[in-house]
Design a protein around this motif. Structure first.
Motif, PDB file in Angstrom:
ATOM      1  N   PHE A 116       0.790  -1.128   0.010  1.00  0.00           N
ATOM      2  CA  PHE A 116      -0.049  -0.023  -0.169  1.00  0.00           C
ATOM      3  C   PHE A 116       0.861   1.175   0.098  1.00  0.00           C
ATOM      4  O   PHE A 116       1.630   1.410   0.765  1.00  0.00           O
ATOM      5  CB  PHE A 116      -0.796   0.060   1.253  1.00  0.00           C
ATOM      6  N   GLY A 117       0.663   2.315  -1.001  1.00  0.00           N
ATOM      7  CA  GLY A 117       1.401   3.412  -1.082  1.00  0.00           C
ATOM      8  C   GLY A 117       1.040   4.450  -0.350  1.00  0.00           C
ATOM      9  O   GLY A 117       1.321   5.737  -0.635  1.00  0.00           O
ATOM     10  N   GLY A 118      -0.199   4.426   0.596  1.00  0.00           N
ATOM     11  CA  GLY A 118      -0.839   5.592   1.131  1.00  0.00           C
ATOM     12  C   GLY A 118      -2.040   6.239   0.298  1.00  0.00           C
ATOM     13  O   GLY A 118      -2.810   7.179   1.065  1.00  0.00           O
ATOM     14  N   VAL A 119      -2.402   6.039  -0.901  1.00  0.00           N
ATOM     15  CA  VAL A 119      -3.448   6.541  -1.594  1.00  0.00           C
ATOM     16  C   VAL A 119      -4.426   5.494  -1.808  1.00  0.00           C
ATOM     17  O   VAL A 119      -4.044   4.260  -2.514  1.00  0.00           O
ATOM     18  CB  VAL A 119      -2.666   7.212  -2.937  1.00  0.00           C
ATOM     19  N   LEU A 120      -5.702   5.823  -1.639  1.00  0.00           N
ATOM     20  CA  LEU A 120      -6.667   4.971  -1.690  1.00  0.00           C
ATOM     21  C   LEU A 120      -7.033   4.923  -3.371  1.00  0.00           C
ATOM     22  O   LEU A 120      -7.197   5.905  -4.091  1.00  0.00           O
ATOM     23  CB  LEU A 120      -8.142   5.253  -1.028  1.00  0.00           C
ATOM     24  N   LEU A 121      -7.319   3.701  -3.858  1.00  0.00           N
ATOM     25  CA  LEU A 121      -7.656   3.584  -5.189  1.00  0.00           C
ATOM     26  C   LEU A 121      -9.086   3.591  -5.412  1.00  0.00           C
ATOM     27  O   LEU A 121      -9.646   3.563  -6.648  1.00  0.00           O
ATOM     28  CB  LEU A 121      -6.884   2.232  -5.805  1.00  0.00           C
ATOM     29  N   GLY A 122     -10.039   3.275  -4.487  1.00  0.00           N
ATOM     30  CA  GLY A 122     -11.339   3.017  -4.611  1.00  0.00           C
ATOM     31  C   GLY A 122     -11.677   1.447  -5.295  1.00  0.00           C
ATOM     32  O   GLY A 122     -10.744   1.030  -5.634  1.00  0.00           O
ATOM     33  N   ALA A 123     -12.966   1.149  -5.200  1.00  0.00           N
ATOM     34  CA  ALA A 123     -13.201  -0.264  -5.554  1.00  0.00           C
ATOM     35  C   ALA A 123     -13.114  -0.297  -7.125  1.00  0.00           C
ATOM     36  O   ALA A 123     -12.344  -1.503  -7.583  1.00  0.00           O
ATOM     37  CB  ALA A 123     -14.658  -0.280  -5.539  1.00  0.00           C
ATOM     38  N   GLY A 124     -13.439   0.576  -7.851  1.00  0.00           N
ATOM     39  CA  GLY A 124     -13.099   0.526  -9.521  1.00  0.00           C
ATOM     40  C   GLY A 124     -11.451   0.320  -9.764  1.00  0.00           C
ATOM     41  O   GLY A 124     -10.989  -0.216 -10.572  1.00  0.00           O
ATOM     42  N   GLY A 125     -10.745   1.239  -9.083  1.00  0.00           N
ATOM     43  CA  GLY A 125      -9.409   1.338  -9.385  1.00  0.00           C
ATOM     44  C   GLY A 125      -8.699  -0.100  -9.123  1.00  0.00           C
ATOM     45  O   GLY A 125      -7.879  -0.609  -9.299  1.00  0.00           O
ATOM     46  N   LEU A 126      -9.056  -0.506  -7.607  1.00  0.00           N
ATOM     47  CA  LEU A 126      -8.576  -1.849  -7.003  1.00  0.00           C
ATOM     48  C   LEU A 126      -8.916  -3.064  -8.208  1.00  0.00           C
ATOM     49  O   LEU A 126      -8.005  -3.680  -8.527  1.00  0.00           O
ATOM     50  CB  LEU A 126      -9.146  -2.001  -5.844  1.00  0.00           C
ATOM     51  N   THR A 127     -10.020  -2.989  -8.412  1.00  0.00           N
ATOM     52  CA  THR A 127     -10.702  -4.081  -9.570  1.00  0.00           C
ATOM     53  C   THR A 127      -9.531  -4.039 -10.880  1.00  0.00           C
ATOM     54  O   THR A 127      -9.082  -5.100 -11.338  1.00  0.00           O
ATOM     55  CB  THR A 127     -11.920  -3.871 -10.103  1.00  0.00           C
ATOM     56  N   ARG A 128      -9.473  -2.818 -11.415  1.00  0.00           N
ATOM     57  CA  ARG A 128      -8.726  -2.628 -12.510  1.00  0.00           C
ATOM     58  C   ARG A 128      -6.981  -2.818 -12.121  1.00  0.00           C
ATOM     59  O   ARG A 128      -6.588  -3.875 -13.249  1.00  0.00           O
ATOM     60  CB  ARG A 128      -8.549  -1.197 -13.006  1.00  0.00           C
ATOM     61  N   ALA A 129      -6.661  -2.751 -11.064  1.00  0.00           N
ATOM     62  CA  ALA A 129      -5.142  -2.895 -10.837  1.00  0.00           C
ATOM     63  C   ALA A 129      -4.990  -4.387 -10.747  1.00  0.00           C
ATOM     64  O   ALA A 129      -4.141  -5.090 -11.149  1.00  0.00           O
ATOM     65  CB  ALA A 129      -4.879  -2.300  -9.374  1.00  0.00           C
ATOM     66  N   TYR A 130      -5.725  -5.083  -9.717  1.00  0.00           N
ATOM     67  CA  TYR A 130      -5.810  -6.471  -9.681  1.00  0.00           C
ATOM     68  C   TYR A 130      -5.938  -7.395 -10.959  1.00  0.00           C
ATOM     69  O   TYR A 130      -5.225  -8.299 -11.192  1.00  0.00           O
ATOM     70  CB  TYR A 130      -6.850  -7.068  -8.428  1.00  0.00           C
ATOM     71  N   ALA A 131      -6.785  -6.866 -11.825  1.00  0.00           N
ATOM     72  CA  ALA A 131      -6.962  -7.628 -12.935  1.00  0.00           C
ATOM     73  C   ALA A 131      -5.981  -7.478 -14.185  1.00  0.00           C
ATOM     74  O   ALA A 131      -5.313  -8.359 -14.557  1.00  0.00           O
ATOM     75  CB  ALA A 131      -8.107  -7.097 -13.694  1.00  0.00           C
ATOM     76  N   ARG A 132      -5.195  -6.082 -13.940  1.00  0.00           N
ATOM     77  CA  ARG A 132      -3.990  -5.647 -14.687  1.00  0.00           C
ATOM     78  C   ARG A 132      -2.976  -6.899 -14.282  1.00  0.00           C
ATOM     79  O   ARG A 132      -2.298  -7.126 -15.115  1.00  0.00           O
ATOM     80  CB  ARG A 132      -3.640  -4.434 -14.703  1.00  0.00           C
ATOM     81  N   GLY A 133      -2.580  -6.747 -12.840  1.00  0.00           N
ATOM     82  CA  GLY A 133      -1.799  -7.790 -12.174  1.00  0.00           C
ATOM     83  C   GLY A 133      -1.898  -9.282 -12.759  1.00  0.00           C
ATOM     84  O   GLY A 133      -0.630  -9.756 -13.209  1.00  0.00           O
ATOM     85  N   ALA A 134      -2.960  -9.728 -12.941  1.00  0.00           N
ATOM     86  CA  ALA A 134      -3.280 -10.828 -13.435  1.00  0.00           C
ATOM     87  C   ALA A 134      -2.917 -11.232 -14.815  1.00  0.00           C
ATOM     88  O   ALA A 134      -1.999 -12.030 -15.425  1.00  0.00           O
ATOM     89  CB  ALA A 134      -4.384 -11.614 -12.918  1.00  0.00           C
ATOM     90  N   ARG A 135      -3.364 -10.057 -15.487  1.00  0.00           N
ATOM     91  CA  ARG A 135      -3.230 -10.021 -16.844  1.00  0.00           C
ATOM     92  C   ARG A 135      -1.776  -9.980 -17.348  1.00  0.00           C
ATOM     93  O   ARG A 135      -1.208 -10.803 -18.122  1.00  0.00           O
ATOM     94  CB  ARG A 135      -3.979  -9.097 -17.556  1.00  0.00           C
ATOM     95  N   ASP A 136      -0.976  -9.000 -16.876  1.00  0.00           N
ATOM     96  CA  ASP A 136       0.348  -8.824 -17.003  1.00  0.00           C
ATOM     97  C   ASP A 136       1.126 -10.185 -16.806  1.00  0.00           C
ATOM     98  O   ASP A 136       2.129 -10.353 -17.577  1.00  0.00           O
ATOM     99  CB  ASP A 136       1.055  -7.712 -16.082  1.00  0.00           C
TER     100      ASP A 136
END
Length: 212
Positions: A100-120
């Motif tokens: 965690f970097g101290g900035v909240l990503l929100g539900a949409g941001g988290l969903t996109r980030a974790y999907a990107r992590g799996a896809r990458d």
């Protein structure tokens, strides 16, 4: 059993989103025990991370599991799982670690980030098609060994093992149609002296395919 895709190899990827660091791992696994061991391995390595979210899918039994590991429900494990389901990739285990970097990503941001992590990570791993191969015992003399290996590879075959004695017996596997192409080449190479014998069938991964 029909053919299906699996991760070609183990892979890792990483990116940063609004100061949060996401590190992704993907493996090919054959059982729940193996998947759980991989997840635990990452947890121990990244014990100081805020979250180690994961998913895995097993072809046999249609087993599907995932965890948000403390992230808001539905924002991590499920989006990761969806990446593999869309690509129809099975026998896969994926863990995305977040520092965690101290900035909240929100539900949409988290969903996109974790999907990107799996896809990458999946793109880095590539995919291989599991399909039924025929296995053969291929007799071979020492002078012909390298030529026979080259011919087998040229027909899509893979030498799995070799028994060295007065002569050599190679245990070779071929995808559909490969053995039929290789057999006459072996006959030609050996002037008709060598003839391979069937040794069963086995589901094996094919060459690397890029994930779209």
């Amino acid at each position: 059993m029909e053919s299906y895709l699996v991760p070609f190899q183990e892979a890792e990827s990483e990116f940063t989103e609004k100061r949060s660091r996401f590190i992704s791992h993907v493996w090919r696994v054959e059982s729940e025990a193996e998947a759980r061991a991989r997840i635990e391995e990452v947890r121990k390595k990244h014990y100081d991370a805020r979250h180690n979210c994961w998913c895995y899918l097993l072809r046999e039994g249609g087993t599907v599991r995932y965890s948000d590991d403390g992230e808001p429900q539905g924002t991590a494990g499920q989006p990761m799982l969806n990446v593999f389901q869309r690509q129809e990739v099975w026998n896969a285990c994926c863990v995305v670690t977040r520092y965690f970097g101290g900035v909240l990503l929100g539900a949409g941001g988290l969903t996109r980030a974790y999907a990107r992590g799996a896809r990458d990570a999946l793109e880095a791993a590539g995919a291989a098609r599991m399909q039924l191969w025929t296995v053969w015992d291929v007799p071979c003399t020492y002078p012909l060994l390298e030529r026979v290996k080259l011919e087998a590879a040229g027909c899509g075959g893979v030498v799995r093992d070799a028994d060295y004695g007065a002569d050599i017996t190679l245990r070779a596997a071929f995808p559909a149609g490969g053995a039929e192409i290789f057999a006459p080449r072996l006959t030609e190479l050996s002037a008709g002296r060598l003839c391979m014998a069937p040794a069963g069938e086995e589901y094996l991964p094919g060459p690397r395919e890029e994930v779209k």
